[in-house]
Design a protein around this motif. Structure first.
Motif, PDB file in Angstrom:
ATOM      1  N   LEU A  84      55.347  53.985  41.857  1.00 24.92           N
ATOM      2  CA  LEU A  84      54.025  54.741  41.805  1.00 24.92           C
ATOM      3  C   LEU A  84      52.867  53.829  41.137  1.00 24.92           C
ATOM      4  N   ASP A  85      53.445  53.291  40.024  1.00 24.39           N
ATOM      5  CA  ASP A  85      52.498  52.348  39.131  1.00 24.39           C
ATOM      6  C   ASP A  85      52.112  51.082  39.871  1.00 24.39           C
ATOM      7  N   GLN A  86      52.937  50.445  40.909  1.00 23.30           N
ATOM      8  CA  GLN A  86      52.428  49.372  41.484  1.00 23.30           C
ATOM      9  C   GLN A  86      51.059  50.121  42.478  1.00 23.30           C
ATOM     10  N   ALA A  87      51.305  51.089  43.254  1.00 21.26           N
ATOM     11  CA  ALA A  87      50.425  51.580  44.188  1.00 21.26           C
ATOM     12  C   ALA A  87      49.270  51.932  43.313  1.00 21.26           C
ATOM     13  N   ILE A  88      49.383  52.613  42.215  1.00 16.66           N
ATOM     14  CA  ILE A  88      48.390  52.993  41.522  1.00 16.66           C
ATOM     15  C   ILE A  88      47.286  51.711  41.169  1.00 16.66           C
ATOM     16  N   GLY A  89      47.867  50.761  40.618  1.00 16.67           N
ATOM     17  CA  GLY A  89      47.460  49.534  40.477  1.00 16.67           C
ATOM     18  C   GLY A  89      46.556  48.731  41.430  1.00 16.67           C
ATOM     19  N   ALA A  90      47.101  49.009  42.725  1.00 13.29           N
ATOM     20  CA  ALA A  90      46.444  48.418  43.869  1.00 13.29           C
ATOM     21  C   ALA A  90      45.423  49.188  44.348  1.00 13.29           C
ATOM     22  N   VAL A  91      45.385  50.729  44.183  1.00 12.03           N
ATOM     23  CA  VAL A  91      44.475  51.655  44.510  1.00 12.03           C
ATOM     24  C   VAL A  91      43.187  51.407  43.679  1.00 12.03           C
ATOM     25  N   ARG A  92      43.550  51.388  42.483  1.00 14.38           N
ATOM     26  CA  ARG A  92      42.246  51.542  41.302  1.00 14.38           C
ATOM     27  C   ARG A  92      41.475  50.003  41.618  1.00 14.38           C
ATOM     28  N   GLN A  93      41.934  49.075  42.097  1.00 13.96           N
ATOM     29  CA  GLN A  93      40.941  47.896  42.198  1.00 13.96           C
ATOM     30  C   GLN A  93      39.815  48.276  43.162  1.00 13.96           C
ATOM     31  N   HIS A  94      40.243  49.435  44.157  1.00 16.64           N
ATOM     32  CA  HIS A  94      38.985  49.597  45.249  1.00 16.64           C
ATOM     33  C   HIS A  94      38.367  51.072  44.741  1.00 16.64           C
ATOM     34  N   TYR A  95      39.370  51.871  44.068  1.00 17.50           N
ATOM     35  CA  TYR A  95      38.696  53.211  43.777  1.00 17.50           C
ATOM     36  C   TYR A  95      39.129  53.690  42.096  1.00 17.50           C
ATOM     37  N   PRO A  96      38.365  52.763  41.420  1.00 10.87           N
ATOM     38  CA  PRO A  96      38.491  53.162  39.857  1.00 10.87           C
ATOM     39  C   PRO A  96      38.221  54.392  39.293  1.00 10.87           C
ATOM     40  N   GLU A  97      37.507  55.150  40.078  1.00  7.63           N
ATOM     41  CA  GLU A  97      37.009  56.456  39.573  1.00  7.63           C
ATOM     42  C   GLU A  97      38.251  57.639  39.760  1.00  7.63           C
TER      43      GLU A  97
END
Length: 224
Positions: A84-97
């Motif tokens: 989950l942490d790896q997925a969250i890190g990838a997603v926050r690059q595009h959707y930090p909000e």
């Protein structure tokens, strides 16, 4: 399906291709004028557009592999929190909000799966939570629990939601609730179909439920 595919290919590829062409033309002029700062900005935008094209192509290739039954899995035992942490890190690059919270029940901390493919499913669901947002700040609450001999991972968002009669259809290839060329949110309509294919290849399943107030909850189940 063929008509929808042609429409979506034209719609999705037209924007990045046109943008990159205009950027190259502008970059040529700026290089002549030696405006290096603006040139770097254009190069960054071109890189983003090329990444977008790559994601589109990868989605279509994944879908063709799934339909052909040739998707290859390399399952190992992993910590769900780590995935989950790896997925969250990838997603926050595009959707930090996007605000994401996780709660993992004791005894449900590990599962056996293909790491890259399962992270791909997580990223897709997180991305939908960010893209199909309501007027509220986008939030996705992740809960992991043990249900008999299966691990259940639930992703509850507060987005625009999906009507009851569309809940099963959203996992079909090329299907989108907004099918017109003027739809507000882009995409090929393959993301959730790929998620279902990956879950099926794992011997698991995925489905969606409409929340009582707002948004949608996506649930995954895999054997322990």
């Amino acid at each position: 399906m063929k008509k929808n595919l042609v429409s979506m290919v034209a719609h999705e590829l037209k924007t990045p291709v046109t943008t990159m062409r205009l950027q190259v033309e502008t970059l040529q002029r700026q290089l002549v004028q030696r405006d290096t700062e603006f040139s770097h900005e254009l190069l960054s935008e071109m890189l983003e557009e090329s990444s977008r094209l790559q994601r589109l192509v990868e989605d279509w290739l994944d879908m063709s592999r799934i339909e052909a039954g040739s998707i290859v899995l390399r399952p190992k035992i992993y910590s769900i929190r780590r995935l989950l942490d790896q997925a969250i890190g990838a997603v926050r690059q595009h959707y930090p909000e996007l605000k994401i919270t996780t709660q993992i029940q004791e005894g449900a901390e590990f599962l056996k799966a293909d790491k890259d493919r399962l992270i791909q499913v997580f990223i897709n669901i997180f991305g939908n939570a960010a893209r199909y947002r309501s007027k509220l700040e986008p939030v996705c609450r992740v809960t992991v629990r043990l249900v008999k001999d299966e691990i259940e991972i639930a992703f509850q968002d507060n987005g625009i939601g999906v009507k009851e009669n569309y809940l099963s259809k959203i996992f079909d290839s090329f299907y989108q609730v907004e099918m017109g060329s003027d739809r507000k949110v882009g995409g090929t309509g393959l993301g959730l179909a790929i998620c279902r294919g990956i879950m099926t290849a794992h011997g698991g399943r995925i489905w969606a439920e409409r929340n009582k107030e707002t948004g949608t909850t996506f649930k995954l189940r895999l054997a322990v």
